[in-house]
Scaffold this active site. Structure first.
Site, PDB file in Angstrom:
ATOM      1  N   CYS A  43     -35.624 -27.181 -11.251  1.00  0.00           N
ATOM      2  CA  CYS A  43     -36.288 -28.342  -9.896  1.00  0.00           C
ATOM      3  C   CYS A  43     -37.743 -28.013  -9.668  1.00  0.00           C
ATOM      4  CB  CYS A  43     -35.257 -28.741  -8.989  1.00  0.00           C
ATOM      5  SG  CYS A  43     -35.719 -30.383  -8.270  1.00  0.00           S
ATOM      6  N   CYS A  60     -32.879 -34.715  -8.493  1.00  0.00           N
ATOM      7  CA  CYS A  60     -32.046 -33.664  -9.260  1.00  0.00           C
ATOM      8  C   CYS A  60     -30.722 -34.076  -8.956  1.00  0.00           C
ATOM      9  CB  CYS A  60     -32.454 -32.757  -9.787  1.00  0.00           C
ATOM     10  SG  CYS A  60     -32.164 -31.866  -8.076  1.00  0.00           S
ATOM     11  N   CYS A  98      -6.867  14.848  -1.607  1.00  0.00           N
ATOM     12  CA  CYS A  98      -7.841  14.009  -1.514  1.00  0.00           C
ATOM     13  C   CYS A  98      -8.315  12.810  -1.046  1.00  0.00           C
ATOM     14  CB  CYS A  98      -8.249  13.997  -3.309  1.00  0.00           C
ATOM     15  SG  CYS A  98      -7.190  12.490  -3.822  1.00  0.00           S
ATOM     16  N   CYS A 107       9.949   2.866  -4.835  1.00  0.00           N
ATOM     17  CA  CYS A 107      10.021   3.198  -3.269  1.00  0.00           C
ATOM     18  C   CYS A 107       9.453   4.139  -2.742  1.00  0.00           C
ATOM     19  CB  CYS A 107      10.801   4.830  -3.962  1.00  0.00           C
ATOM     20  SG  CYS A 107      10.387   6.227  -5.138  1.00  0.00           S
ATOM     21  N   CYS A 164       5.758   8.615   5.722  1.00  0.00           N
ATOM     22  CA  CYS A 164       4.996   9.577   7.116  1.00  0.00           C
ATOM     23  C   CYS A 164       4.011  11.249   6.226  1.00  0.00           C
ATOM     24  CB  CYS A 164       6.085  11.363   7.211  1.00  0.00           C
ATOM     25  SG  CYS A 164       6.484  12.378   6.013  1.00  0.00           S
ATOM     26  N   HIS A 184      10.861  16.658   1.446  1.00  0.00           N
ATOM     27  CA  HIS A 184      12.050  15.095   1.742  1.00  0.00           C
ATOM     28  C   HIS A 184      13.150  15.630   1.024  1.00  0.00           C
ATOM     29  CE1 HIS A 184       7.856  13.991   3.375  1.00  0.00           C
ATOM     30  NE2 HIS A 184       9.317  13.143   3.522  1.00  0.00           N
ATOM     31  N   CYS A 218      12.270   7.063   5.937  1.00  0.00           N
ATOM     32  CA  CYS A 218      12.054   8.914   6.347  1.00  0.00           C
ATOM     33  C   CYS A 218      12.455   8.998   7.212  1.00  0.00           C
ATOM     34  CB  CYS A 218      11.172   9.220   6.250  1.00  0.00           C
ATOM     35  SG  CYS A 218      10.139  10.431   6.352  1.00  0.00           S
TER      36      CYS A 218
END
Length: 568
Positions: A222, A241, A289, A299, A316, A323, A333
């Site tokens: 414009c 416009c 990591c 699960c 946990c 486990h 857990c």
């Protein structure tokens, strides 16, 4: 500050919809003038003309030339010198007058205008002060200061300055110790046609960009500019416009939200903070990591992606090797439950829960903000289709001229505008503090009523109109019920417009009635009884009655709710 009665007067600032205005009975009993739409549009245009003016390129160039001619005539200087003066003083004619007549010598020195130009020596050959080559005097040029350089060096100097942008409008002599301005005729003579065209364009645009009262329309492509006359609470501007924008911040028009809130909201939408909130609320880092992992089903046995491939418990975050069935199996857990009871995970869980709540609250407002924008764009597309195609077909079907169908276009224009307002109410609601319960409840109620009213108008303008696009099976000049439809749509348009205008004013005032009533209630608790107090919604005193619709506490002497006008 206005009283509750003044702010909520039913005749011109009523905040609530009167449901009778939307009923078929009310529509049948009303009469609508055929010229309603035209008069309304003219009044709106008149209001806009009082606040701002849309300028096209021809208008801007004409104003620019008039200012240059005015300064040139009054100060008895050349037009080029007048143009240089106006550029220096940001095209402020009155400031040029004041400064010039206060101290002409000081102005000439600051701008670089000499009363009499220095004549170049009439030697056969002259040495260029840039390349130090010797040229005939016919190949040398100089500004009013007399510092002469060869044409090629001038062309390189001027061309390089123009490439640097609008700064070239203040171009001075290349001599480091000289600030004499370069005449625009000299620039035209020496610069290439392409460079001079850029220079003229910079000069033209500077009239708008350096002027505090004029701004460019921010819509892509414009070329219109807007001159704003009146500074008030309404800074919305409609360009030719069809782009609505805020004069103050040049963002899309955003009433009832102020510019500062809009800036915060848009930054929040584009920032990475909500991404981090989502990661914190919906993922946990791999114990090995530290890569964030989302669990959306299955699960508690998690396996990180390669190359890590570490297996761990989701609850946990311990290695999965420890486990098994003895620790609760795949879906629980025992170690996590025991540690949780001891308060080991309290801080991390609390932080995750806070992030989740914050994210859910933000997404609630953002999704509705974005949804209303999508609805607005769809309504805008429907409006364009109605203007270009459908209105002609409808005119043929019902055998009425298009001028008598302007009320349909007015309804669609209102829908587009209301969608924009409704969109920004969600940004407004997001920044209402949670502790201001009464204000927040009233806002949500008003917003809900606005949305419901807009949906009624949208339904009438879109779906109820479809039956009239079918070919007329009879020779009757118009459907028998089309007049009733006209009355209904005009009524809905008018009421919706009034409601949204009053809603915008109330939100821009910060819902002051709620704030004042809250503070008065607090004062009355500390200082004793106050029989004339107003009480926020949901709180009733000994002499109050609670509205069935909005729960606002009203004085016993009032037969209607002061907040929503509902009959007691």
């Amino acid at each position: 500050m206005d009283s509750d009665e003044d702010m909520l007067d039913a005749s011109d600032s009523e905040l609530m919809y009167d449901e009778d205005l939307y009923s078929d009975e009310g529509c049948e009993s009303e009469e609508v003038d055929d010229d309603y739409e035209i008069e309304d549009s003219q009044s709106e245009l008149s209001k806009q003309d009082q606040r701002y003016n849309i300028l096209e390129e021809e208008d801007i160039r004409q104003r620019q030339e008039e200012d240059i001619s005015k300064i040139s005539g009054i100060l008895s200087i050349s037009k080029d010198a007048a143009c240089i003066l106006l550029c220096h003083y940001k095209w402020n004619v009155s400031k040029v007058h004041d400064e010039w007549f206060a101290n002409e010598e000081s102005v000439r020195k600051a701008v670089g205008l000499l009363e009499e130009p220095v004549i170049i020596p009439s030697s056969t050959e002259l040495t260029c002060g840039i390349c130090f080559e010797t040229f005939p005097s016919s190949n040398m040029r100089a500004a009013a200061c007399g510092h002469h350089y060869c044409i090629d060096c001038w062309k390189g100097y001027i061309g390089g300055s123009i490439k640097d942008g609008p700064i070239c409008l203040g171009l001075c002599c290349p001599e480091p110790s000289c600030n004499v301005s370069i005449d625009h005729r000299m620039i035209k003579e020496i610069a290439s046609s392409e460079d001079y065209e850029k220079f003229v364009r910079f000069l033209y645009r500077s009239y708008v960009e350096d002027n505090r009262k004029i701004k460019w329309c921010p819509a892509p492509g414009c070329e219109h500019a807007v001159e704003f006359f009146l500074a008030d609470s309404n800074n919305d501007v409609l360009c030719k416009c069809s782009h609505w924008f805020c004069w103050n911040c040049t963002e899309e028009a955003h009433r009832p939200v102020d510019c500062e809130t809009v800036t915060k909201w848009l930054i929040k939408n584009s920032a990475e903070s909500e991404n981090m909130n989502w990661i914190l609320a919906n993922s946990k880092p791999c114990p090995k990591c530290k890569r964030p992992i989302e669990k959306n089903q299955g699960c508690m046995h998690m396996t990180c992606t390669p190359p890590c491939k570490f297996e761990f418990c989701w609850l946990c975050l311990g290695a999965w090797q420890s486990h098994g069935e003895r620790t609760g199996g795949f879906y629980s857990c025992n170690g996590y439950e025991k540690a949780k009871k001891e308060g080991v995970y309290d801080e991390s869980e609390k932080r995750r829960e806070m992030a989740k709540n914050s994210l859910e609250r933000y997404m609630h407002y953002y999704e509705r903000w974005a949804s209303n924008q999508s609805s607005r764009l769809k309504a805008l597309s429907d409006l364009r289709a109605m203007e270009t195609e459908k209105i002609e077909k409808l005119s043929e079907n019902i055998r009425e001229p298009e001028t008598q169908l302007r009320f349909i276009l007015d309804a669609w224009h209102q829908i587009v505008e209301c969608r924009r307002v409704l969109r920004w109410t969600y940004a407004y609601g997001y920044y209402i503090p949670d502790k201001e319960t009464a204000r927040k409840q009233l806002f949500e109620y008003l917003q809900g009523e606005a949305e419901a009213g807009l949906e009624r108008l949208h339904q009438c303008a879109e779906k109820e109109l479809q039956e009239y696009f079918m070919e007329n099976p009879t020779d009757t000049p118009i459907y028998e019920d089309f007049r009733q439809y006209r009355v209904k749509l005009c009524s809905l348009t008018s009421v919706t417009k009034n409601y949204f205008e009053n809603l915008v004013r109330a939100l821009e005032n910060g819902l002051e009635d709620v704030s004042s009533s809250s503070s008065q209630t607090s004062t009355s608790k500390k200082g004793g009884k106050n029989k004339n107090r107003s009480t926020p919604a949901g709180v009733t005193g000994e002499d109050d009655w609670s509205c069935d619709r909005c729960t606002f506490a009203n004085p016993v002497s009032s037969d209607r709710c002061q907040m929503c006008q509902h009959q007691r």
